[in-house]
Design a protein around this motif. Structure first.
Motif, PDB file in Angstrom:
ATOM      1  N   SER A  73       9.243   2.982  -5.350  1.00  0.00           N
ATOM      2  CA  SER A  73       7.833   3.041  -5.744  1.00  0.00           C
ATOM      3  C   SER A  73       7.660   2.986  -7.263  1.00  0.00           C
ATOM      4  N   GLU A  74       8.731   3.263  -8.010  1.00  0.00           N
ATOM      5  CA  GLU A  74       8.644   3.271  -9.465  1.00  0.00           C
ATOM      6  C   GLU A  74       8.790   1.882 -10.080  1.00  0.00           C
ATOM      7  N   CYS A  76       6.674  -0.370 -10.105  1.00  0.00           N
ATOM      8  CA  CYS A  76       5.423  -0.728 -10.781  1.00  0.00           C
ATOM      9  C   CYS A  76       5.405  -0.292 -12.243  1.00  0.00           C
ATOM     10  N   THR A  77       6.328   0.590 -12.647  1.00  0.00           N
ATOM     11  CA  THR A  77       6.398   1.025 -14.047  1.00  0.00           C
ATOM     12  C   THR A  77       6.660  -0.157 -14.975  1.00  0.00           C
ATOM     13  N   ILE A 104      -0.312  -4.700 -10.105  1.00  0.00           N
ATOM     14  CA  ILE A 104      -0.190  -3.243 -10.191  1.00  0.00           C
ATOM     15  C   ILE A 104      -0.960  -2.573  -9.054  1.00  0.00           C
ATOM     16  N   SER A 107       0.996  -2.964  -5.928  1.00  0.00           N
ATOM     17  CA  SER A 107       2.183  -2.096  -5.926  1.00  0.00           C
ATOM     18  C   SER A 107       1.804  -0.644  -5.666  1.00  0.00           C
ATOM     19  N   TRP A 108       0.679  -0.191  -6.224  1.00  0.00           N
ATOM     20  CA  TRP A 108       0.243   1.187  -5.978  1.00  0.00           C
ATOM     21  C   TRP A 108      -0.237   1.372  -4.546  1.00  0.00           C
ATOM     22  N   ARG A 111       2.768   1.808  -2.613  1.00  0.00           N
ATOM     23  CA  ARG A 111       3.299   3.168  -2.788  1.00  0.00           C
ATOM     24  C   ARG A 111       2.656   4.127  -1.793  1.00  0.00           C
ATOM     25  N   SER A 153      -0.459   8.563  -6.478  1.00  0.00           N
ATOM     26  CA  SER A 153      -0.532   7.096  -6.410  1.00  0.00           C
ATOM     27  C   SER A 153      -1.917   6.646  -5.967  1.00  0.00           C
ATOM     28  N   TRP A 156      -4.293   7.165  -8.972  1.00  0.00           N
ATOM     29  CA  TRP A 156      -4.157   6.121  -9.982  1.00  0.00           C
ATOM     30  C   TRP A 156      -4.688   4.780  -9.475  1.00  0.00           C
ATOM     31  N   LEU A 157      -4.506   4.518  -8.194  1.00  0.00           N
ATOM     32  CA  LEU A 157      -5.042   3.292  -7.593  1.00  0.00           C
ATOM     33  C   LEU A 157      -6.563   3.280  -7.706  1.00  0.00           C
TER      34      LEU A 157
END
Length: 234
Positions: A73-74, A76-77, A104, A107-108, A111, A153, A156-157
């Motif tokens: 899941s990281e 996307c960093t 992004i 990807s989130w 996650r 997650s 942030w999404l």
């Protein structure tokens, strides 16, 4: 799996601890601090074979696989770092910026789906095994860790998507920080809402202060006293 336990995880945990001291604490970013602490607590037992065996209720390979899956899941960093670079260097709108933003978001979203899958289909069915081996605390930390990271997650999404599709695909040059340093909250738009709220509060406070100053000056000049005197006569 031994390479993950003996090399990848120690390096990652070292990164999280370093980032807490060089970024999170100076920037007072409590959300990212919380994220890092949860990651360290959830993954550090897997570093050693004995710890992995306890964390996996006897199945060290499964819990190592679970750790690897969580770390996917990281990925996307990398995209977030590239997005930050674009925010600092672009001067006008570019289609690539919108593509990075959409990537992004995807990807989130992935996650959120990943952690829901791990909790429901991988971790939950093993509850009886952990109870039998008396590893209830370990199991609780595992559940809490996956739930919290999944929830962050989702948060942030939501921040990324609150401007709608137009906000995702349109580049807007951010206001640079005083020292020009990186801010995760500013990068994904969290701090912009806080800044607007702070500006509104400052404007309200300024308006009150001006009204009080005007009232005080009226008394000093005698205008307010004359008004009060006339009112009493009437």
């Amino acid at each position: 799996y031994s390479l993950w336990r003996e090399a990848a995880l120690p390096l990652s945990i070292g990164y999280f601890m370093t980032d807490i001291f060089i970024y999170c604490i100076p920037k007072k970013d409590m959300i990212i601090t919380f994220h890092h602490i949860i990651m360290v607590i959830s993954h550090y037992p897997v570093v050693h074979d004995a710890g992995a065996k306890l964390a996996g209720a006897g199945d060290k390979d499964w819990v190592t696989w679970l750790s690897i899956m969580g770390y996917t899941s990281e990925v996307c960093t990398v995209l977030l770092n590239y997005r930050w670079y674009l925010l600092q260097t672009l001067e006008e709108n570019w289609i690539g910026f919108g593509m990075v933003n959409i990537s992004i978001v995807i990807s989130w979203a992935a996650r959120v789906v990943l952690f829901a899958y791990l909790l429901i289909w991988e971790i939950a069915p093993r509850a009886a095994v952990y109870a039998e081996t008396k590893q209830v605390l370990t199991y609780s930390v595992m559940v809490l860790g996956h739930f919290v990271i999944g929830l962050l997650s989702l948060y942030w999404l939501g921040l990324m998507c609150r401007g709608g599709l137009k906000g995702l695909i349109t580049f807007k040059k951010p206001t640079p920080s005083k020292d020009g340093s990186f801010s995760f909250g500013g990068d994904i738009g969290r701090d912009s809402g806080e800044v607007k709220k702070r500006k509104s509060l400052d404007a309200a406070a300024s308006g009150v202060a001006k009204a009080v100053a005007k009232e005080s000056q009226a008394w000093v000049d005698g205008a307010k006293f004359n008004e009060e005197t006339k009112a009493k006569k009437l």
